[in-house]
Design a protein around this motif. Sequence first.
Motif, PDB file in Angstrom:
ATOM      1  N   ASP A 215       0.753  -1.294   0.017  1.00 38.38           N
ATOM      2  CA  ASP A 215       0.129   0.053  -0.110  1.00 38.38           C
ATOM      3  C   ASP A 215       0.830   1.274   0.081  1.00 38.38           C
ATOM      4  O   ASP A 215       0.496   2.103  -0.685  1.00 38.38           O
ATOM      5  N   ARG A 216       1.943   1.254   0.628  1.00 42.53           N
ATOM      6  CA  ARG A 216       2.714   2.365   0.890  1.00 42.53           C
ATOM      7  C   ARG A 216       3.427   2.643  -0.517  1.00 42.53           C
ATOM      8  O   ARG A 216       3.652   3.702  -0.956  1.00 42.53           O
ATOM      9  N   HIS A 218       2.148   1.910  -3.384  1.00 45.15           N
ATOM     10  CA  HIS A 218       0.810   2.431  -4.370  1.00 45.15           C
ATOM     11  C   HIS A 218       1.134   4.095  -4.052  1.00 45.15           C
ATOM     12  O   HIS A 218       0.738   4.698  -5.132  1.00 45.15           O
ATOM     13  N   ARG A 219       0.871   4.046  -2.809  1.00 43.29           N
ATOM     14  CA  ARG A 219       0.507   5.479  -2.555  1.00 43.29           C
ATOM     15  C   ARG A 219       1.936   6.524  -2.916  1.00 43.29           C
ATOM     16  O   ARG A 219       1.687   7.563  -3.512  1.00 43.29           O
ATOM     17  N   SER A 220       3.011   5.895  -2.800  1.00 43.39           N
ATOM     18  CA  SER A 220       4.113   6.628  -3.250  1.00 43.39           C
ATOM     19  C   SER A 220       4.126   7.079  -4.668  1.00 43.39           C
ATOM     20  O   SER A 220       4.460   7.941  -5.186  1.00 43.39           O
ATOM     21  N   HIS A 222       1.601   7.117  -6.700  1.00 44.74           N
ATOM     22  CA  HIS A 222       0.693   7.744  -6.789  1.00 44.74           C
ATOM     23  C   HIS A 222       0.859   9.317  -6.686  1.00 44.74           C
ATOM     24  O   HIS A 222       0.826  10.052  -7.612  1.00 44.74           O
ATOM     25  N   LEU A 223       1.793   9.548  -5.574  1.00 43.00           N
ATOM     26  CA  LEU A 223       2.127  10.824  -5.359  1.00 43.00           C
ATOM     27  C   LEU A 223       3.174  11.420  -6.279  1.00 43.00           C
ATOM     28  O   LEU A 223       3.098  12.603  -6.589  1.00 43.00           O
ATOM     29  N   THR A 226       1.187  12.153  -9.747  1.00 40.73           N
ATOM     30  CA  THR A 226       0.164  13.360  -9.693  1.00 40.73           C
ATOM     31  C   THR A 226       0.710  14.553  -9.834  1.00 40.73           C
ATOM     32  O   THR A 226       1.575  14.817  -8.903  1.00 40.73           O
TER      33      THR A 226
END
Length: 232
Positions: A215-216, A218-220, A222-223, A226
Amino acid sequence: MAETTGQIDIFEMFAEVAADDQARHEKIHGVPSLFASTTRGPAARLAEFHAWQSTWGNFDSYRTSHALIPGTCEPSQPTATCQPTSLWAGLHCSCTWTLREKTCHCVGGNLHRAACTGCDWEGENRADSDEAVCDALDHAHPGWLDDLAIEIPDRPHEKTARWSTKVTAMIGDRPQGWPVITRRAEGHVGNRCVPDRSPWGGYDVAAAVARAHLDRQHRSTHLKTTPTKGSR
């Protein structure tokens, strides 16, 4: 006998001079910290820490030196190929012990960092040891998270040949040092990444820990992808 006595006196004198010099250094500069050391590699860091202990003593040496070293149970011996391990540093305040008369900048708590026993690579600083182990697995065994879909439901207290055979039959053969992802009881505190528990001599990683790491990632990602406001 007189010569022996004279030699002992000389040695004692040298020891007193060295002790005075060390005390003077402590009072002016404080005990040196190893946290910002440029040394890399678990074995090299351990050697540096032991050299520090020989000069400044063993008492409270983990906290006072702020050295980044492998944990007690973590792999530390050099390997021919990249294999994961993790380092930790005790960053608790040591100002009182060193009697430094200046503002305290200690941050407190423990810090963890991924490392490799096969090369000098090190990861980012982490607040959690399991996160550091996952970083190290990303480095040493890319693709290990692909096994998350076939997590092993039963994790025995001890690694046995029968269990290893069962795991290998479910997952397939893997390289030396590859981890196994196991399901732990929900809410169980025993989610620590355990070294040398997989059939291939690698870490046993709790499924919850592996999912959190994914999950981390994926968030990284995405950031990073974006666009920020005003960047268009």
